[in-house]
Design a protein around this motif. Structure first.
Motif: not given
Length: 291
Positions: A245-262, A282-288
Motif C-alpha cells: 500500500y505504501v509503495v503503490e501510494r508513492a507511485g510504485g507497484r507491488s506484486s506477489n509475482g503475478d499481481r498486486s499484493l493488494l 522493474l515489477i513489470e519485468r519481474l512478472e514477465d
C-alpha cells in the motif's frame, strides 16, 4: 500534518508516541524467549513479545479500533465493534518488530502497521492507511493514506514532518532480494542476475530498512517464493499488504509475482506471500520473468 480520519490519526499518533519508548526498551531485551515461537514458527525474542504487549494494550484501547492483530499472536483480538459492519470502526494489523533478528547484530529494524476498514483477514484493497516506523540512526515514520505518503522524524514522542508528498524516484538505484540464493527458483534467479548488473545491492536483513532504501533512491525489494517455501516468507496481512500500500501510494507497484499484493484474497490471518515492491517497470519485468 494530521490524518483526516480521527480514528486513523489516533492509531498513527499512538504508534508514533510509542516508537521512542520501543526503541529505548530494546535495550536488555535481545535474548530469545525460552521455548517460545510466534504462530508461524519463528523464535520469539523478548523484544518481540514486549513490543507486541505495549502496542496491543494501547491500540486495542482506542475508540474506533474493533480488532487488533499481530504477527506475534495466534488469533485476532476483538476490541469491540465490527469493522465489517460499523462505519468508523477499523481493524489494525501490526508487525511489532520487523527484522528483530537484527537485534543481535544491532542493525536496523522497524514496526509495520495497516489500518483496514474490514474484518481481518482482509484484502489490501481494504486498507485506509498503512505505514512503518524505521529504527535507524534516526527514528522515522512513513504513513500512507488515500491522499498522500508523508515522512516524519520522531523524537520525544512527537513527530516532525520531513516530506509531505513522498514519491518513489523515477530512476531506480538500489535493489535487495531475500532468501538464500541456492533456494531461489530458476526464473527468479535469472531476473535477479539482470538486476544486479543494473542496480546497487542494498540488503540489511530487515525488510523495512530495505524498503525504505527503495523509497529513498528508487529500485526494487523482493522476497520471492523459494524452492523450499513456494508460499514465501513474509506475511500478507502484517507485511505484504501494508508495504504494498505504501509503495503503490508513492507511485510504485507491488506484486506477489503475478499481481498486486493488494488484490490477493486472504485465507487466514498468518498467510504468507512472496513480496516484491518498487518502480513499476522493474515489477513489470519481474512478472514477465515469472510468468
Amino acid at each position: 500534518m494530521t490524518v483526516s480520519d480521527p480514528v486513523v490519526e489516533s492509531v498513527v499518533a499512538t504508534i508514533g508516541r510509542s516508537a521512542t519508548e520501543i526503541r529505548q526498551g530494546l535495550i536488555g531485551r535481545r535474548g530469545a524467549v525460552e521455548e517460545s515461537e510466534n504462530p508461524t514458527g519463528d523464535t520469539q525474542l523478548e523484544a518481540d513479545v514486549w513490543a507486541d504487549d505495549l502496542l496491543g494494550d494501547r491500540l486495542a484501547s482506542l475508540e474506533g479500533v474493533g480488532q487488533y492483530a499481530s504477527e506475534e499472536r495466534a488469533e485476532v483480538v476483538d476490541c469491540g465493534g465490527d469493522p465489517e459492519a460499523d462505519d468508523g470502526v477499523y481493524a489494525v494489523a501490526v508487525d511489532p518488530l520487523d527484522g528483530s533478528s537484527n537485534l543481535e547484530s544491532n542493525n536496523a529494524m522497524g514496526t509495520i502497521f495497516g489500518v483496514y476498514d474490514a474484518a481481518l483477514p482482509a484484502r489490501g484493497e481494504r486498507l485506509v492507511a498503512a505505514g512503518y516506523v524505521l529504527y535507524g540512526p534516526i527514528t522515522t515514520l512513513v504513513i500512507a493514506t488515500e491522499e498522500t505518503v508523508a515522512e516524519y522524524e520522531l523524537t520525544g514522542g512527537e513527530r516532525r514532518l520531513v516530506e509531505r508528498d513522498l514519491e518513489l524516484p523515477e530512476d531506480p538505484v538500489v535493489y535487495g532480494f531475500g532468501g538464500r540464493v541456492p533456494d531461489w527458483p530458476a526464473d527468479f534467479e535469472s531476473y535477479a542476475r539482470e538486476i544486479e548488473r543494473e542496480l546497487k545491492l542494498r540488503y540489511g536483513g530487515a525488510m523495512i530498512g530495505d524498503v525504505n532504501q527503495v523509497l529513498t533512491y528508487g529500485g526494487i525489494f523482493g522476497y520471492p517464493g523459494l524452492e523450499s517455501r513456494p508460499e514465501g516468507k513474509l506475511r500478507l496481512q502484517f507485511e505484504g499488504n501494508p508495504i504494498g500500500y505504501v509503495v503503490e501510494r508513492a507511485g510504485g507497484r507491488s506484486s506477489n509475482g503475478d499481481r498486486s499484493l493488494l488484490t490477493v484474497d486472504p485465507t487466514e490471518i498468518h498467510q504468507r506471500t512472496p513480496v516484491h515492491v518498487g518502480n513499476g517497470d522493474l515489477i513489470e519485468r519481474l512478472e514477465d520473468a515469472l510468468a
